[in-house]
Write a protein that holds these residues in place. Structure first.
Motif: not given
Ligand code: 5GP
Ligand code: ZN
Length: 114
Positions: A8-13, A16-25, A40-48
């Motif tokens: 939901s954060i990735v989707a913008g719903d 969150a305060t973004t520090v860094l963004e690429t096309d995949r993270i 927190l650093v996450i991949p935009k795609d969901h992995y548990p």
């Protein structure tokens, strides 16, 4: 993935305060920071969790880790030191089942963790 907080954060719903963004993270500030820098650093795609991501897409796990040290650099803690933590599973206290690396620094960090 539906009903996933970090998707939901990735989707913008959820904001969150973004520090860094690429096309995949995406890297954003933890809502309950445990250190002066807590991102927190996450991949935009969901992995548990980190194990699932390593098994499915080791290159993407590498991008997440690369994101962690880039965050440390932009936060000014690359030289003073920092910790990257992937809580994985119940005993580690993983609360959000979307893999995320905590980047913690800006103070002396206790070892071992609790
Ligand atoms: P875990 O315990 O799963 O390793 O870490 C989950 C982290 O997500 C916690 O540090 C918690 O403070 C953070 N968190 C939980 N909900 C939100 C939220 O809505 N926004 C942000 N930015 N962080 C969150
Ligand atoms: Zn997700």
């Amino acid at each position: 993935m539906a009903d996933c907080l970090f998707c939901s954060i990735v989707a913008g719903d959820i904001p969150a305060t973004t520090v860094l963004e690429t096309d995949r993270i995406l890297a954003f500030r933890d809502i309950d920071p445990q250190a002066p820098t807590h991102v927190l650093v996450i991949p935009k795609d969901h992995y548990p969790d980190a194990a699932a991501l390593a098994a499915a897409d080791a290159a993407l796990l590498g991008e997440v880790f690369t994101g962690a040290y880039r965050v440390a650099a932009v936060e000014g803690i690359g030289e003073t030191g920092y910790r990257v933590v992937f809580n994985t599973g119940a005993d580690a206290g993983q609360a959000v089942p979307h893999v995320h690396g905590h980047v913690l620094g800006g103070r002396s960090l206790d070892w071992p963790p609790g």
